[in-house]
Structure formats: structure tokens, C-alpha cells
Design an enzyme around this catalytic site. Structure first.
Site: not given
Ligand code: AMP
Ligand code: MG
Length: 491
Positions: A95, A257
């Protein structure tokens, strides 16, 4: 900062509709952006704003507030979207943990785009994360997504980056920032996986119908629209990955995702461009086994599409064995599609207008030679016919000279003139890409408060097929740079 002026913001011309939030409420949760104390604008994408029909002159400094979440544009309905995802092969419920969808802006030309804030504070999906982002990673997404757009690669765009005025704590303290992202939508393979995983067939069907209507409306008359949807997503992904491969782009974190159903490049994290050609190239610090190495991308996209097909199974047929048969048949088209898109693009890179059976071998032989000599991917293609411009050991290799002879003979077996050939090659082989060392230099300066190098690079990247004034944009980094270069997720 001056007080927020709702009237002026309304004149900015955002025209929100929030069709996604009319879907089953298991697919999202209402969430409000964090109120930051002292936000300030870093960069705003005027050309993008104009192309979305926004009235850029009506947005005064007092009203940047909507790009940091301080103010909500009229009729926006902020939500965080639910999704799941296979991260490096392992399934997780995720999410939007650090993003909030303000809603969909409908441009005067009827184009519907998501307006999303990234780094705007925690949401119900943040798990242990803070929902925040640092300035460097947000400017990185801005720069590289703009470069991808100029190269002609489908991509989400970046409308603005704001400093929040707060500090974000990572390995070292960073300046907090919010990116406003514009996307065809944020529906991911993982969104479908989420609906399938919670076994909510009604939500899954609603999502599939919605996706067909929003992204593939021609399928509404298809006798079996969900099969059509699977085929369409396979097709747009095959095309997208073919483009990445043509430009030497490494996404770095092709988790399900991070796969857009609309076929856009999305979630710029540890991405980077190749310099020396090697299919094994990996820059991401977290990709220890090279799962998402440059040369693995076409295969990983197929793996991701298989997860998409799995999540659609309940909609493909009443009986599961029949649904699996249909999904397998659809997926079997991927390799052929991908290869056809890739070869079609590679033909243009070497100046071929017509098709011959031996073209694949011709391209592959060149890539083998580039690999052997660690030749610069971008510059080799750009200077293929101009040996005096080719650097490194490739030009001294007799096999390469031989390759050039075969290639020149091949060029003669088509009706087009050499002028046409050069024009075709020059419009498919960029002079400028976001090279790692230049990206880092521009970001380093920006973080120190000097945006000039960033603006300059952005301007050069907006015309990737034109000779830049400054030669530095044409060069690879010095020897050894890439060997130790690492990129990070920016989380
Ligand atoms: P990503 O690697 O950026 O595609 O993120 C993978 C998951 O981790 C997604 O669900 C993001 O919303 C969550 N996410 C990444 N960074 C953060 C953060 N600083 N705080 C909360 N959720 C995060
Ligand atoms: Mg992502």
C-alpha cells in the site's frame, strides 16, 4: 510563507474527479498529507503543467501549498491506495506508505491523470516507515522521469518538488521533500494481487472493469474483456521493457508493486543507466543477487506478468483449469511480442528500415563485441558509422571491422539513402542520457542549495538527440566509477 489562497489555486485550473475512490473501499483508505511547518518550492515543471491545461501564471508563490499537501485543491479526495507486491520474489501486503493520491485531474483534452504526492507523511499503510522522502531521491525521480519522457519512454511525470522544511532521518539527516507525481494511473500489478489475495472477487472484478474503462476502453466491446486486459497489459509491458533495453535503462526494483498496468515506468528508486555494456550490470545496493540486472529485465517482466495473470484467474473462466489454460496461452505471447518490439527498435538504432532474417544476429554480434570490449552503450550506437568518434578497444578489434563491413553491405540492401540512414540512427540513438556521475553531481549541488547544475542538466536531457553545448554531457564517467557506483531505494 504567505497564507494559502484558495481562490488563486482554483484559478490554477485543477479539475478533479476521483473515480478510483468510487471503487470498493477495500482498495484504499482516506489519508491526509502531513502539515509541514515551512514548505518551499524547489522546482516546478511548467511544460508539463501547460500540457495538462493548467494555468501556470495563476499559481502564485502563495499557492504552491498544494504541492506539499498544505492545501487541498478543490474537489480533491486524498487517499492512500492499497496494494500488495512480490518484493524480490517474496509476497507482501504493502500500500501507499509514503504517497497520497489527491485525485484525478481531467485535462481540457479529457486526458485523466493521477495527481499524487510522494513523501507527504504517514498513511495507514506506512507500517514502520515515516512516510517521508529526502530531497535527493525526489529530485532524482524528477530528473530521470523527465529524461525518460524526452527519450520517448512511457513514464510517470513529475510536476513539482517542494522542500518540507523538516529533516528526514535516514543513514544521515536529509532535507525532507515532497514530489508531485503525475501518472496515467497508479494501478499496479500489485493492486490486482491485493484484491486477489484478500479473496474479494467483487473488488477484483470492479478493479478490472475500472481498468478496462480507464486504460483500454476499446476492450469494452471485447467478447472477453478480462482476457483482453491480460493481453493488453502483456503488450504494453513488452513494449516498455523493449524501450528500457534500447536506452540502457535499469529500473533496479522491478517488484510487482512497481509495475504499472498502464505501461508506464513507475517508482524511480535505485534506477540507473548503463555506461559500459554488460547484461549483468546492477547498481542497486539491495539487489544482491542481480535479480533485476540489466539483461534480466525482459525475463523479470514476464515473471511479473505471470503474477498479474494469476491474480486475474478468478475472472478468466469459471473453472480454474480452464482459467490457467487461458492465462498460459496469453503469457506465451510475451516473448514473441517483446522480441519483436526490441528488434524493431534495435533495427532503427543501426539504421535499418526493412527487415531481413539475419538482422537479429547482426544486432547480437554487435552487442557481443560491445560486451567483450566494455564499450559505452550510448556512444557506440551513436557513433557506429563514425569510427573516429569511437573510443576504447572496440575499434581495434578485427571482428568489429568485419562487423562494420557486413553492416555496411546490409545498409545497401534497402532503398533508403545514407542520409536517411543517418537521420534514422540519429533520432534513435541519444547523445545524452542521465549518466550516473552527472546525476550525482547535479543532485549534490542541488542538496547544497545550488540548483543551477540541475537545471542545466535537465535542459540538456530535454533534448537528448541534440549536441549539448558542454562536452561533459557526452562523456562516460572516468574508469572505475561504475564499479563502485551504488544506488539506493531512497526510503
Ligand atoms: P518502493 O521500494 O519505493 O517501491 O516502496 C515499497 C513499499 O514501501 C511501498 O509500499 C512504499 O509505500 C513503502 N515505503 C517506502 N518508503 C517508505 C517510507 N519512508 N515510509 C513508509 N512507507 C514506505
Ligand atoms: Mg513502489
Amino acid at each position: 510563507m504567505s497564507a494559502f489562497n484558495q481562490q488563486a489555486l482554483d484559478q490554477f485550473g485543477f479539475c478533479f474527479d476521483n473515480s478510483y475512490s468510487r471503487l470498493s473501499n477495500v482498495l484504499f483508505t482516506r489519508a491526509n498529507p502531513k502539515k509541514f511547518k515551512n514548505p518551499s518550492l524547489v522546482i516546478f515543471n511548467r511544460p508539463l503543467a501547460i500540457s495538462l491545461g493548467l494555468n501556470v501564471d495563476a499559481l502564485t508563490a502563495a499557492n504552491w501549498a498544494c504541492f506539499s499537501g498544505q492545501a487541498t485543491p478543490i474537489n480533491a479526495f486524498p487517499i492512500a491506495q492499497a496494494y500488495a507486491g512480490h518484493q524480490f520474489g517474496g509476497f507482501n501486503n504493502l500500500g501507499d506508505g509514503r504517497a497520497i493520491l489527491l485525485g484525478e485531474h481531467v485535462a481540457p483534452n479529457a486526458e485523466r491523470v493521477d495527481i499524487q504526492l510522494k513523501g507527504s507523511g504517514p498513511t495507514p499503510y506506512s507500517r514502520s516507515g515515516d512516510g517521508l522522502a529526502g530531497l535527493g531521491p525526489m529530485l532524482r525521480e524528477y530528473l530521470i522521469s523527465d529524461a525518460m519522457h524526452a527519450l520517448g519512454v512511457p513514464t510517470t511525470r513529475s510536476l513539482a518538488v517542494m522542500l518540507t522544511g523538516d529533516v528526514v532521518y535516514r543513514a544521515k539527516p536529509l532535507s525532507g521533500a515532497v514530489l508531485t507525481r503525475v501518472a496515467a494511473s497508479h494501478i499496479r500489478v500489485g493492486t490486482f494481487q491485493y484484491a486477489a489475495a484478500i479473496d474479494d472477487i467483487k473488488a477484483l472484478k470492479g478493479l478490472a472493469d475500472y481498468t478496462v474503462n480507464r486504460h483500454y476502453p476499446a476492450l469494452e466491446n471485447h467478447p472477453q474483456p478480462y482476457i483482453g486486459l491480460l493481453e493488453a497489459v502483456i503488450d504494453v509491458q513488452a513494449l516498455l521493457i523493449a524501450k528500457w533495453m534500447q536506452f540502457g535503462f535499469i529500473h533496479g526494483v522491478m517488484n510487482t508493486d512497481n509495475v504499472s498496468i498502464a505501461g508506464e515506468t513507475i517508482d524511480y528508486g535505485p534506477c540507473a543507466f548503463l555506461n559500459a555494456y554488460s547484461p549483468k550490470t546492477v547498481f542497486s545496493s539491495i539487489d544482491k543477487n542481480g535479480r533485476y540486472a540489466f539483461g534480466n529485465q525482459p525475463m523479470m517482466a514476464e515473471w511479473n506478468l505471470t503474477r498479474f495473470a494469476e491474480s486475474l484467474l478468478p475472472l478468466l473462466a469459471d473453472r480454474q483449469d480452464e482459467a490457467i489454460r487461458i492465462a498460459t496461452e496469453c503469457l506465451s505471447a510475451y516473448q514473441t511480442r517483446y522480441r519483436a518490439y526490441w528488434l524493431s527498435g534495435m533495427r532503427k538504432k543501426i539504421g535499418l528500415f526493412n527487415e531481413e532474417a539475419s538482422d537479429l544476429a547482426l544486432v547480437e554480434d554487435l552487442l557481443m563485441l560491445m560486451y567483450k570490449h566494455q564499450a559505452d552503450y550510448t556512444n557506440t550506437f551513436r557513433n557506429l558509422g563514425n569510427s573516429s568518434q569511437l573510443k576504447g578497444t572496440l575499434i581495434d578489434d578485427g571482428s568489429f571491422k568485419n562487423w562494420q563491413i557486413i553492416w555496411r553491405e546490409r545498409l545497401l540492401r534497402q532503398a533508403q539513402t545514407m542520409e536517411d540512414v543517418v537521420a534514422l540512427m540519429d533520432s534513435h540513438n541519444p547523445l545524452v542520457i542521465p549518466r550516473n556521475h552527472l546525476v550525482e553531481d547535479a543532485l549534490d549541488s542541488a542538496i547544497q542549495g545550488d540548483m543551477e547544475p540541475f537545471y542545466d542538466f535537465l535542459e540538456v536531457l530535454s533534448k537528448p538527440y541534440q549536441l549539448p553545448k558542454n562536452e561533459k554531457y557526452l562523456q562516460g564517467a572516468g574508469a572505475g566509477f561504475d564499479a563502485s557506483y551504488q544506488t539506493f531505494c531512497g526510503t
